[in-house]
Write an enzyme that holds these catalytic residues in place. Structure first.
Site, short mmCIF file in Angstrom:
data_model
loop_
_atom_site.label_atom_id
_atom_site.label_comp_id
_atom_site.label_asym_id
_atom_site.label_seq_id
_atom_site.Cartn_x
_atom_site.Cartn_y
_atom_site.Cartn_z
N HIS A 135 41.68 39.93 35.23
CA HIS A 135 41.73 39.79 36.69
C HIS A 135 41.08 38.48 37.15
CE1 HIS A 135 42.78 44.08 36.80
NE2 HIS A 135 43.17 43.87 38.05
N LYS A 139 36.87 39.82 41.61
CA LYS A 139 36.91 41.29 41.55
C LYS A 139 35.50 41.85 41.32
CE LYS A 139 39.42 45.08 39.33
NZ LYS A 139 39.54 45.80 40.60
#
Ligand SMILES: NC(=O)C1=CN([C@@H]2O[C@H](COP(=O)(O)OP(=O)(O)OC[C@H]3O[C@@H](n4cnc5c(N)ncnc54)[C@H](O)[C@@H]3O)[C@@H](O)[C@H]2O)C=CC1
Ligand SMILES: O=C(O)C1=N[C@H](C(=O)O)C[C@H](O)C1
Length: 250
Positions: A135, A139
Protein backbone atom coordinates in the site's frame (compact mmCIF):
# COMPACT_ATOMS: atom_id res chain seq x y z
CA UNK A 1 -38.82 7.15 -8.52
CA UNK A 2 -37.32 9.06 -5.61
CA UNK A 3 -33.55 9.15 -5.32
CA UNK A 4 -31.62 7.38 -2.55
CA UNK A 5 -30.48 9.98 -0.01
CA UNK A 6 -26.80 9.30 0.66
CA UNK A 7 -24.27 10.97 2.98
CA UNK A 8 -20.50 10.48 3.03
CA UNK A 9 -18.45 10.54 6.25
CA UNK A 10 -14.74 11.20 5.73
CA UNK A 11 -15.66 13.27 2.69
CA UNK A 12 -12.29 15.00 2.41
CA UNK A 13 -10.22 11.82 2.63
CA UNK A 14 -8.57 9.89 -0.21
CA UNK A 15 -11.45 7.48 -0.75
CA UNK A 16 -14.16 9.70 0.76
CA UNK A 17 -13.58 12.47 -1.78
CA UNK A 18 -13.88 9.91 -4.58
CA UNK A 19 -17.11 8.61 -3.04
CA UNK A 20 -18.56 12.13 -2.96
CA UNK A 21 -17.97 12.41 -6.73
CA UNK A 22 -19.39 8.94 -7.40
CA UNK A 23 -22.59 9.57 -5.43
CA UNK A 24 -23.04 12.97 -7.12
CA UNK A 25 -22.68 11.30 -10.51
CA UNK A 26 -25.11 8.44 -9.75
CA UNK A 27 -28.50 9.16 -11.33
CA UNK A 28 -30.43 7.25 -8.67
CA UNK A 29 -28.73 8.97 -5.70
CA UNK A 30 -28.68 12.38 -4.08
CA UNK A 31 -25.71 13.47 -1.97
CA UNK A 32 -27.40 15.03 1.07
CA UNK A 33 -24.34 15.53 3.31
CA UNK A 34 -20.56 15.32 3.05
CA UNK A 35 -19.02 15.43 6.53
CA UNK A 36 -15.44 15.62 7.72
CA UNK A 37 -13.71 15.40 11.08
CA UNK A 38 -15.42 17.57 13.71
CA UNK A 39 -18.69 18.01 11.78
CA UNK A 40 -21.93 17.45 13.71
CA UNK A 41 -23.50 14.02 13.11
CA UNK A 42 -26.96 15.56 13.68
CA UNK A 43 -26.53 16.92 10.14
CA UNK A 44 -27.26 13.39 8.94
CA UNK A 45 -30.74 13.30 10.44
CA UNK A 46 -31.46 16.91 9.50
CA UNK A 47 -30.52 16.09 5.90
CA UNK A 48 -32.73 12.97 5.92
CA UNK A 49 -29.88 10.62 5.00
CA UNK A 50 -31.05 7.05 4.29
CA UNK A 51 -27.57 5.61 3.78
CA UNK A 52 -24.22 6.74 5.18
CA UNK A 53 -21.00 5.78 3.43
CA UNK A 54 -18.42 5.55 6.25
CA UNK A 55 -14.83 6.15 5.10
CA UNK A 56 -13.06 7.67 8.09
CA UNK A 57 -10.53 6.05 10.42
CA UNK A 58 -10.52 3.04 12.77
CA UNK A 59 -10.57 5.56 15.66
CA UNK A 60 -13.80 7.24 14.47
CA UNK A 61 -15.86 4.49 12.88
CA UNK A 62 -17.54 3.05 15.99
CA UNK A 63 -18.91 6.38 17.24
CA UNK A 64 -20.24 7.14 13.76
CA UNK A 65 -21.92 3.75 13.42
CA UNK A 66 -23.43 4.00 16.89
CA UNK A 67 -25.11 7.23 15.79
CA UNK A 68 -26.28 5.82 12.44
CA UNK A 69 -27.75 2.62 13.85
CA UNK A 70 -29.51 4.46 16.71
CA UNK A 71 -31.14 6.71 14.12
CA UNK A 72 -32.06 3.90 11.71
CA UNK A 73 -29.64 5.10 9.02
CA UNK A 74 -28.19 2.25 6.94
CA UNK A 75 -24.40 2.25 6.58
CA UNK A 76 -21.87 1.11 4.02
CA UNK A 77 -18.50 0.87 5.75
CA UNK A 78 -15.08 0.75 4.10
CA UNK A 79 -13.12 1.83 7.15
CA UNK A 80 -10.76 -0.81 8.54
CA UNK A 81 -9.92 -1.96 12.07
CA UNK A 82 -12.55 -4.66 12.58
CA UNK A 83 -11.99 -7.00 15.53
CA UNK A 84 -14.29 -9.68 16.98
CA UNK A 85 -15.05 -7.31 19.88
CA UNK A 86 -16.05 -4.46 17.57
CA UNK A 87 -18.23 -6.72 15.44
CA UNK A 88 -19.98 -8.04 18.55
CA UNK A 89 -20.64 -4.49 19.74
CA UNK A 90 -22.09 -3.54 16.36
CA UNK A 91 -24.25 -6.68 16.36
CA UNK A 92 -25.63 -5.59 19.73
CA UNK A 93 -26.56 -2.14 18.38
CA UNK A 94 -28.21 -3.70 15.32
CA UNK A 95 -30.24 -6.07 17.50
CA UNK A 96 -31.85 -2.98 19.03
CA UNK A 97 -32.59 -1.52 15.56
CA UNK A 98 -33.57 -4.63 13.57
CA UNK A 99 -34.56 -2.87 10.36
CA UNK A 100 -31.21 -1.15 9.89
CA UNK A 101 -28.58 -2.61 7.58
CA UNK A 102 -24.80 -2.27 7.82
CA UNK A 103 -22.42 -3.52 5.14
CA UNK A 104 -18.76 -3.75 6.13
CA UNK A 105 -16.65 -4.23 3.01
CA UNK A 106 -12.94 -4.92 3.65
CA UNK A 107 -12.53 -4.03 -0.02
CA UNK A 108 -15.02 -2.45 -2.44
CA UNK A 109 -13.13 -3.34 -5.60
CA UNK A 110 -14.64 -6.21 -7.56
CA UNK A 111 -11.17 -7.53 -8.45
CA UNK A 112 -10.10 -7.63 -4.81
CA UNK A 113 -13.29 -9.43 -3.81
CA UNK A 114 -12.61 -12.01 -6.54
CA UNK A 115 -8.99 -12.34 -5.39
CA UNK A 116 -10.24 -13.28 -1.94
CA UNK A 117 -12.64 -15.81 -3.44
CA UNK A 118 -9.98 -17.36 -5.69
CA UNK A 119 -7.55 -17.60 -2.76
CA UNK A 120 -10.20 -19.26 -0.63
CA UNK A 121 -10.87 -21.85 -3.37
CA UNK A 122 -7.16 -22.55 -4.04
CA UNK A 123 -5.87 -22.60 -0.45
CA UNK A 124 -6.68 -26.23 0.47
CA UNK A 125 -4.88 -27.53 -2.62
CA UNK A 126 -1.41 -26.17 -1.69
CA UNK A 127 0.96 -26.93 1.20
CA UNK A 128 1.93 -23.28 1.67
CA UNK A 129 0.00 -20.01 1.43
CA UNK A 130 1.25 -16.52 2.34
CA UNK A 131 -0.29 -13.09 1.73
CA UNK A 132 1.65 -9.98 0.73
CA UNK A 133 -0.20 -6.66 0.76
CA UNK A 134 1.38 -3.50 -0.63
CA UNK A 135 0.00 0.00 0.00
CA UNK A 136 0.76 3.71 -0.15
CA UNK A 137 2.82 4.91 2.85
CA UNK A 138 0.01 7.11 4.27
CA UNK A 139 -2.00 4.08 5.34
CA UNK A 140 -2.36 4.01 9.15
CA UNK A 141 -3.05 0.32 9.72
CA UNK A 142 -1.24 -2.95 8.98
CA UNK A 143 -2.00 -5.54 7.85
CA UNK A 144 -4.68 -4.12 5.57
CA UNK A 145 -8.31 -5.05 6.22
CA UNK A 146 -8.31 -6.91 2.91
CA UNK A 147 -5.23 -8.97 3.77
CA UNK A 148 -6.59 -9.82 7.20
CA UNK A 149 -9.90 -10.98 5.70
CA UNK A 150 -8.09 -12.90 2.95
CA UNK A 151 -5.96 -14.72 5.52
CA UNK A 152 -9.03 -15.51 7.64
CA UNK A 153 -10.84 -16.96 4.62
CA UNK A 154 -7.77 -19.02 3.69
CA UNK A 155 -7.42 -20.30 7.26
CA UNK A 156 -11.12 -21.26 7.38
CA UNK A 157 -10.92 -23.07 4.03
CA UNK A 158 -7.81 -25.01 5.09
CA UNK A 159 -9.25 -25.93 8.46
CA UNK A 160 -12.52 -27.12 6.84
CA UNK A 161 -10.52 -29.27 4.40
CA UNK A 162 -8.40 -30.74 7.23
CA UNK A 163 -5.10 -29.37 5.86
CA UNK A 164 -1.89 -29.95 7.84
CA UNK A 165 -0.08 -26.90 9.30
CA UNK A 166 2.11 -25.16 6.74
CA UNK A 167 5.74 -26.30 6.48
CA UNK A 168 8.15 -23.76 8.01
CA UNK A 169 11.51 -24.67 9.54
CA UNK A 170 12.26 -21.15 10.81
CA UNK A 171 13.67 -21.32 14.32
CA UNK A 172 15.49 -17.98 14.48
CA UNK A 173 14.17 -14.77 12.96
CA UNK A 174 14.30 -11.03 13.47
CA UNK A 175 11.02 -9.72 14.91
CA UNK A 176 8.58 -9.25 12.03
CA UNK A 177 10.69 -11.10 9.47
CA UNK A 178 7.98 -13.72 8.95
CA UNK A 179 5.15 -11.20 8.94
CA UNK A 180 1.99 -11.27 11.06
CA UNK A 181 0.27 -14.54 11.90
CA UNK A 182 -3.45 -14.41 11.03
CA UNK A 183 -4.98 -17.77 11.90
CA UNK A 184 -1.78 -19.57 10.94
CA UNK A 185 -1.39 -17.66 7.65
CA UNK A 186 1.59 -15.29 7.32
CA UNK A 187 0.74 -11.76 6.14
CA UNK A 188 3.45 -9.33 5.00
CA UNK A 189 2.85 -5.57 4.70
CA UNK A 190 4.82 -3.34 2.31
CA UNK A 191 4.44 0.47 2.47
CA UNK A 192 5.90 2.20 -0.58
CA UNK A 193 5.56 5.63 -2.19
CA UNK A 194 3.97 5.35 -5.61
CA UNK A 195 1.67 2.46 -4.68
CA UNK A 196 -2.04 2.58 -3.99
CA UNK A 197 -3.50 -0.83 -2.93
CA UNK A 198 -2.16 -4.19 -4.07
CA UNK A 199 -2.20 -7.76 -2.86
CA UNK A 200 -0.61 -11.07 -3.77
CA UNK A 201 -1.59 -14.44 -2.46
CA UNK A 202 1.31 -16.86 -2.95
CA UNK A 203 0.47 -20.55 -2.97
CA UNK A 204 3.09 -23.28 -3.16
CA UNK A 205 2.99 -27.06 -3.59
CA UNK A 206 5.05 -29.89 -5.00
CA UNK A 207 7.00 -28.42 -7.94
CA UNK A 208 4.59 -25.54 -8.57
CA UNK A 209 3.42 -22.17 -7.34
CA UNK A 210 0.32 -20.12 -8.03
CA UNK A 211 0.16 -16.35 -7.51
CA UNK A 212 -3.16 -14.51 -7.32
CA UNK A 213 -2.50 -10.77 -7.62
CA UNK A 214 -4.76 -7.74 -7.61
CA UNK A 215 -3.88 -4.07 -8.16
CA UNK A 216 -6.05 -1.06 -7.41
CA UNK A 217 -4.45 1.68 -9.50
CA UNK A 218 -6.91 4.47 -8.64
CA UNK A 219 -9.53 5.09 -5.96
CA UNK A 220 -12.17 4.92 -8.72
CA UNK A 221 -11.70 1.10 -8.53
CA UNK A 222 -13.66 1.11 -5.27
CA UNK A 223 -16.63 3.13 -6.50
CA UNK A 224 -18.82 0.51 -8.27
CA UNK A 225 -18.69 -1.47 -5.01
CA UNK A 226 -19.55 1.58 -2.89
CA UNK A 227 -22.59 2.37 -5.05
CA UNK A 228 -23.71 -1.25 -5.19
CA UNK A 229 -23.40 -1.43 -1.40
CA UNK A 230 -25.49 1.73 -0.94
CA UNK A 231 -28.22 0.38 -3.22
CA UNK A 232 -28.37 -3.06 -1.60
CA UNK A 233 -27.89 -2.26 2.09
CA UNK A 234 -31.35 -0.68 2.42
CA UNK A 235 -32.95 -4.11 1.88
CA UNK A 236 -30.40 -6.10 3.90
CA UNK A 237 -31.16 -5.59 7.60
CA UNK A 238 -28.48 -6.59 10.13
CA UNK A 239 -24.78 -6.97 9.51
CA UNK A 240 -23.37 -8.06 6.15
CA UNK A 241 -19.60 -8.64 6.18
CA UNK A 242 -18.06 -8.60 2.72
CA UNK A 243 -19.28 -7.20 -0.60
CA UNK A 244 -19.32 -10.75 -2.02
CA UNK A 245 -22.73 -11.26 -0.38
CA UNK A 246 -24.16 -8.54 -2.62
CA UNK A 247 -22.42 -10.02 -5.68
CA UNK A 248 -24.04 -13.42 -5.14
CA UNK A 249 -20.60 -15.01 -4.72
CA UNK A 250 -21.61 -16.61 -1.40
N1 LIG B 1 -12.95 -0.91 1.85
C1 LIG B 1 -12.26 -0.35 0.86
O1 LIG B 1 -12.39 -0.74 -0.31
C2 LIG B 1 -11.34 0.76 1.16
C3 LIG B 1 -11.14 1.12 2.46
N2 LIG B 1 -10.31 2.13 2.77
C4 LIG B 1 -10.24 2.47 4.18
O2 LIG B 1 -10.96 3.68 4.38
C5 LIG B 1 -10.38 4.40 5.46
C6 LIG B 1 -10.01 5.79 4.96
O3 LIG B 1 -8.93 5.69 4.06
P1 LIG B 1 -8.30 6.99 3.36
O4 LIG B 1 -9.35 7.73 2.64
O5 LIG B 1 -7.11 6.51 2.65
O6 LIG B 1 -7.86 7.82 4.65
P2 LIG B 1 -7.76 9.43 4.79
O7 LIG B 1 -6.96 9.67 6.00
O8 LIG B 1 -7.35 10.02 3.48
O9 LIG B 1 -9.28 9.86 5.02
C7 LIG B 1 -9.99 9.72 6.23
C8 LIG B 1 -10.79 11.00 6.41
O10 LIG B 1 -11.72 10.81 7.46
C9 LIG B 1 -11.75 12.04 8.21
N3 LIG B 1 -12.29 11.76 9.53
C10 LIG B 1 -11.67 11.28 10.63
N4 LIG B 1 -12.54 11.16 11.63
C11 LIG B 1 -13.75 11.56 11.16
C12 LIG B 1 -15.05 11.66 11.73
N5 LIG B 1 -15.28 11.33 13.01
N6 LIG B 1 -16.07 12.11 10.95
C13 LIG B 1 -15.85 12.46 9.66
N7 LIG B 1 -14.64 12.40 9.06
C14 LIG B 1 -13.61 11.94 9.82
C15 LIG B 1 -10.31 12.51 8.20
O11 LIG B 1 -10.21 13.88 8.54
C16 LIG B 1 -9.92 12.22 6.75
O12 LIG B 1 -10.28 13.30 5.90
C17 LIG B 1 -9.19 3.57 5.95
O13 LIG B 1 -9.59 2.75 7.02
C18 LIG B 1 -8.86 2.73 4.73
O14 LIG B 1 -8.19 1.54 5.04
C19 LIG B 1 -9.65 2.84 1.82
C20 LIG B 1 -9.78 2.51 0.50
C21 LIG B 1 -10.62 1.42 0.07
O1 LIG C 1 -6.07 2.23 3.09
C1 LIG C 1 -6.26 1.89 1.91
O2 LIG C 1 -5.81 2.54 0.94
C2 LIG C 1 -7.04 0.68 1.65
N1 LIG C 1 -7.61 0.11 2.66
C3 LIG C 1 -8.38 -1.09 2.61
C4 LIG C 1 -7.69 -2.21 3.37
O3 LIG C 1 -7.08 -1.96 4.41
O4 LIG C 1 -7.77 -3.35 2.93
C5 LIG C 1 -8.78 -1.47 1.20
C6 LIG C 1 -7.74 -1.21 0.18
O5 LIG C 1 -6.69 -2.11 0.37
C7 LIG C 1 -7.23 0.23 0.26
Amino acid sequence: MSKLRVAVLGAKGRIGSEAVKAVEAAEDMELVAALGRGDDLETLTEAGAQVVVELTTPASVMENLDFCVRHGIHAVVGTTGWTEERLAQLDGWLAASPETGVLIAPNFSIGAVLTMKFAQIAAPYFESVEVVELHHPHKVDAPSGTATRTAQLIAEARSKAGCAPQPDATTTALDGARGADVGGVRVHSVRLAGLLAHQEVLLGGEGETLTVRHDSLHHSSFMPGVLLGARRVTTAPGLTFGLEHFLDLG
